[in-house]
Scaffold this active site. Sequence first.
Site, PDB file in Angstrom:
ATOM      1  N   ARG A   1       0.821  -1.225   0.000  1.00  0.00           N
ATOM      2  CA  ARG A   1       0.000   0.000   0.000  1.00  0.00           C
ATOM      3  C   ARG A   1       0.846   1.261   0.000  1.00  0.00           C
ATOM      4  NH1 ARG A   1      -3.455  -2.942   4.396  1.00  0.00           N
ATOM      5  NH2 ARG A   1      -1.468  -3.958   4.418  1.00  0.00           N
TER       6      ARG A   1
ATOM      7  N   GLU B   1       2.727  -6.672  13.246  1.00  0.00           N
ATOM      8  CA  GLU B   1       1.786  -6.881  14.344  1.00  0.00           C
ATOM      9  C   GLU B   1       1.342  -8.353  14.326  1.00  0.00           C
ATOM     10  OE1 GLU B   1      -1.519  -4.260  13.897  1.00  0.00           O
ATOM     11  OE2 GLU B   1      -2.507  -4.936  15.712  1.00  0.00           O
TER      12      GLU B   1
END
Length: 179
Positions: A62, A99
Site C-alpha cells: 500500500r 503486528e
Amino acid sequence: MTTDIDLKGLVRTIPDHPKPGIMFRDITTLLGHATGLRESVEQLIAPFHNQRVEAVAGIEARGFILGGAAADRLRCGFVPIRKKGKLPHKAIGEDYELEYGVDVIEIHEDALSPGEPVLLVDDLIATGGTAVAAVKLLRRLKAEVVGAAFVIDLPDLGGCARLAELGVECHTLISFEGD
Ligand code: AMP
C-alpha cells in the site's frame, strides 16, 4: 487545497483479520474515494513541500500507491521497498516484525545515492517494525531520511516512538487509539 473531508470515516475496519484480535484498518475504501485519495496524498506531503526531498521510498504494497502519488506531487523519483525475493537486481535486506508475523524487506543496493534526502511512506504504522527496518535499509545506503509519513497511526503500538528513537520524525493523518 484543504477540504474538511472525514478521512477517518473513509477507512473501513475489519475485525479479526487476518487473525483473531487484529482490527484491520482497510484503506481500499479511502483509496477508492477520489477526494479521499487526493486529500490523503496532499496532507501526507504537506510538511515536506518546503524541504529538500529527492526521493520517496514506499513500502510494499500500500506504500506503493500512496508513495507513488506523493513522489509525483513532490516532483521526485520513487523507490520501492519490497518483500523478500521480489526485486530483480542486487538488493540488501532487513528482518522486521509485523503486528501479526515476521518477514524481510529489501531495497536495491543502487536505489539511492549517499546523502540523498528521502521521505519514507506507508499506509499505516503499528509497532513500527516495518518502518524501522526500512529506515535501516535507507541508512545502509547512506541516504538522509528526512521524515516518515503514514496515513494511519496506531499509537498504542508505539511505532512513531520507535522511529523517534532513531531520530526520524513521524507525520500521520489519522489515529486509531484504544480500539
Ligand atoms: P508495523 O510494522 O507493526 O508498524 O506494521 C505496519 C505494516 O503492517 C503496514 O505496512 C501495514 O499495512 C500493516 N499493518 C499492521 N497492522 C495493521 C492493521 N491493524 N491494519 C492494517 N494494516 C496493518
